[in-house]
Design a protein around this motif. Structure first.
Motif, short mmCIF file in Angstrom:
data_model
loop_
_atom_site.label_atom_id
_atom_site.label_comp_id
_atom_site.label_asym_id
_atom_site.label_seq_id
_atom_site.Cartn_x
_atom_site.Cartn_y
_atom_site.Cartn_z
N THR A 46 58.38 27.60 52.11
CA THR A 46 57.80 28.17 50.89
C THR A 46 56.48 28.86 51.22
OG1 THR A 46 58.79 26.36 49.65
CG2 THR A 46 57.05 27.59 48.55
N PRO A 47 56.29 30.08 50.70
CA PRO A 47 55.02 30.76 50.96
C PRO A 47 53.86 30.01 50.31
CG PRO A 47 56.35 32.01 49.40
CD PRO A 47 57.19 30.86 49.86
N THR A 48 52.68 30.18 50.88
CA THR A 48 51.48 29.54 50.36
C THR A 48 50.39 30.59 50.16
OG1 THR A 48 50.64 29.06 52.57
CG2 THR A 48 51.97 27.35 51.50
N ALA A 49 49.38 30.20 49.40
CA ALA A 49 48.21 31.05 49.20
C ALA A 49 46.99 30.16 49.05
CB ALA A 49 48.38 31.91 47.96
N GLU A 50 45.86 30.65 49.51
CA GLU A 50 44.60 29.95 49.28
C GLU A 50 43.98 30.55 48.03
OE1 GLU A 50 40.16 29.45 51.08
OE2 GLU A 50 41.80 29.58 52.52
N ILE A 51 43.71 29.70 47.05
CA ILE A 51 43.11 30.14 45.80
C ILE A 51 41.91 29.25 45.53
CG2 ILE A 51 43.46 30.46 43.31
CD1 ILE A 51 46.51 30.65 43.94
N CYS A 77 57.62 35.17 36.71
CA CYS A 77 56.35 34.45 36.72
C CYS A 77 56.13 33.75 38.05
CB CYS A 77 56.31 33.43 35.59
SG CYS A 77 56.20 34.18 33.96
N TRP A 78 54.89 33.51 38.36
CA TRP A 78 54.47 32.79 39.55
C TRP A 78 54.01 31.39 39.16
CZ3 TRP A 78 55.23 34.45 44.39
CH2 TRP A 78 55.51 35.81 44.56
N PHE A 79 54.30 30.42 40.01
CA PHE A 79 53.92 29.03 39.81
C PHE A 79 53.30 28.54 41.12
CE2 PHE A 79 57.65 30.09 37.37
CZ PHE A 79 57.31 29.68 36.09
N ALA A 80 52.03 28.16 41.06
CA ALA A 80 51.32 27.67 42.24
C ALA A 80 51.14 26.16 42.10
CB ALA A 80 49.96 28.36 42.36
N ALA A 125 53.74 19.18 37.83
CA ALA A 125 53.54 20.40 37.05
C ALA A 125 52.79 21.41 37.90
CB ALA A 125 52.75 20.10 35.78
N PRO A 126 53.11 22.68 37.75
CA PRO A 126 52.36 23.71 38.48
C PRO A 126 50.87 23.65 38.10
CG PRO A 126 54.31 24.66 37.48
CD PRO A 126 54.17 23.27 36.94
N ASN A 127 50.02 23.93 39.07
CA ASN A 127 48.59 23.96 38.80
C ASN A 127 48.15 25.30 38.22
OD1 ASN A 127 48.95 22.21 41.55
ND2 ASN A 127 47.57 21.28 40.07
N ILE A 128 48.84 26.35 38.59
CA ILE A 128 48.52 27.68 38.09
C ILE A 128 49.84 28.40 37.78
CG2 ILE A 128 47.27 29.84 38.51
CD1 ILE A 128 45.80 28.35 40.80
N CYS A 129 49.91 29.05 36.63
CA CYS A 129 51.09 29.84 36.25
C CYS A 129 50.61 31.17 35.70
CB CYS A 129 51.90 29.15 35.16
SG CYS A 129 52.39 27.48 35.49
N TRP A 130 51.30 32.24 36.08
CA TRP A 130 50.97 33.55 35.53
C TRP A 130 52.17 34.48 35.66
CZ3 TRP A 130 49.63 31.85 40.29
CH2 TRP A 130 49.90 32.67 41.38
N PRO A 131 52.35 35.38 34.69
CA PRO A 131 53.45 36.34 34.79
C PRO A 131 53.07 37.47 35.74
CG PRO A 131 52.26 36.69 32.75
CD PRO A 131 51.65 35.48 33.41
#
Length: 123
Positions: free
Chosen positions: A34-39, A16-19, A62-68
């Protein structure tokens, strides 16, 4: 209980990913590694791990966005609002709404999410 339910609705429960919004200064120690992304106009640190950690925090955040990795569901929590949104299959939404230990109800795209509009916890 949430992590177990979500694990049953993905083919990648251990990937899973945690942003986490990078505006948190407590995260300065991972800023260079740590890698970053603009969302949606915000920059996030991207962390990866097992879905069993979906309710964990990192240094109290807490992560703001989580997805498998298979994108079968997504949890989204804005850093300024007191709620979490979940998107997934109809069955995963139904299962989440049935969990006894969380306060959950269906949301709509045009729903207002400020604390003033909390129908269950208004004062």
């Amino acid at each position: 209980i949430i992590a177990r339910m979500l694990a049953g609705h993905t083919s990648t429960p251990d990937d899973c990913w945690f942003a986490i919004w990078e505006g948190n200064t407590v995260l300065d120690d991972i800023r260079d590694s740590t890698p970053t992304a603009e969302i949606n106009g915000y920059n996030y640190f991207l962390l990866r791990g097992p879905g069993s950690r979906v309710t964990d925090t990192y240094v109290g955040i807490a992560p703001n966005i989580c997805w498998p990795a298979d994108h079968s569901w997504c949890l989204v929590r804005h850093f300024d609002f007191p709620c979490v949104y979940f998107g997934g299959s109809q069955q995963s939404v139904t299962d989440l709404l049935r969990l006894p230990d969380i306060e959950a109800w269906p949301a709509h795209v045009d729903q207002v999410i400020t604390a003033d509009n909390d129908q269950l916890n208004s004062s």
